[in-house]
Design an enzyme around this catalytic site. Structure first.
Site, short mmCIF file in Angstrom:
data_model
loop_
_atom_site.label_atom_id
_atom_site.label_comp_id
_atom_site.label_asym_id
_atom_site.label_seq_id
_atom_site.Cartn_x
_atom_site.Cartn_y
_atom_site.Cartn_z
N HIS A 20 64.72 38.03 38.03
CA HIS A 20 64.39 39.27 38.72
C HIS A 20 63.95 40.35 37.73
CE1 HIS A 20 65.77 42.83 41.35
NE2 HIS A 20 64.54 42.49 41.66
N ASP A 28 42.29 37.17 32.86
CA ASP A 28 41.01 36.51 32.63
C ASP A 28 40.92 36.07 31.18
OD1 ASP A 28 40.14 38.78 31.08
OD2 ASP A 28 39.40 39.75 32.89
N HIS A 96 42.91 50.54 32.58
CA HIS A 96 42.95 49.24 31.89
C HIS A 96 43.74 49.32 30.58
CE1 HIS A 96 41.78 45.19 30.93
NE2 HIS A 96 41.17 45.57 29.82
N TYR A 118 38.05 42.36 34.44
CA TYR A 118 39.21 43.00 35.06
C TYR A 118 39.94 42.12 36.08
CZ TYR A 118 37.20 47.06 32.80
OH TYR A 118 36.69 47.91 31.87
N ALA A 119 39.83 40.81 35.95
CA ALA A 119 40.58 39.89 36.80
C ALA A 119 41.94 39.67 36.15
CB ALA A 119 39.82 38.58 36.99
N ASN A 120 42.77 40.68 36.23
CA ASN A 120 44.08 40.69 35.60
C ASN A 120 45.08 41.34 36.54
OD1 ASN A 120 42.89 40.01 32.87
ND2 ASN A 120 41.99 42.03 33.16
#
Length: 129
Positions: A20, A28, A96, A118-120
């Site tokens: 948890h 990316d 970012h 920006y595929a994060n």
């Protein structure tokens, strides 16, 4: 041998160690990887595996109570923004540079072969009860 789910032994083992509040960065191929967190690098070729494929597999195995992404994703990668906002209604968007700072505190980083910017997303693990 496992019948289903995540078959990569390094990733399956790393997921089993999460608790948890732990952070998992799904990123990316171009995201800078900080020193410290455990890294499972799944990148094979540009675009393989995709961010969406890896995220889908992880969400099938993890309880996620929150997610953070870069606000730049909305303009630079509308498809990834739509995916993230659809999966995480309470998605937190930060600059970012801030996401890169936060990634240093992740317990696990899963690098995809995604070649779109920006595929994060930084996932925060929850509990199943």
């Amino acid at each position: 041998m496992k019948r289903a789910g995540i078959l990569n032994r390094h990733l399956a083992g790393a997921l089993a160690e999460l608790g948890h509040g732990h952070g998992v960065l799904v990123c990316d191929a171009g995201m800078p990887i900080p020193d410290g967190p455990r890294v499972v690098d799944l990148a094979f070729r540009a675009g393989v595996p995709s961010f969406a494929e890896v995220l889908d597999g992880l969400l099938a195995e993890l309880v996620v109570e929150g997610a953070t992404a870069a606000k730049e994703v909305r303009d630079a990668n509308p498809a990834a923004a739509a995916l993230l906002e659809g999966e995480f209604p309470g998605l937190e968007l930060v600059p970012h540079e801030r996401l890169k700072e936060l990634s240093a505190g992740a317990r696990l980083i899963v690098r995809t072969g995604e070649a779109r910017p920006y595929a994060n997303v930084l996932l925060r693990c929850g509990v199943f009860f």
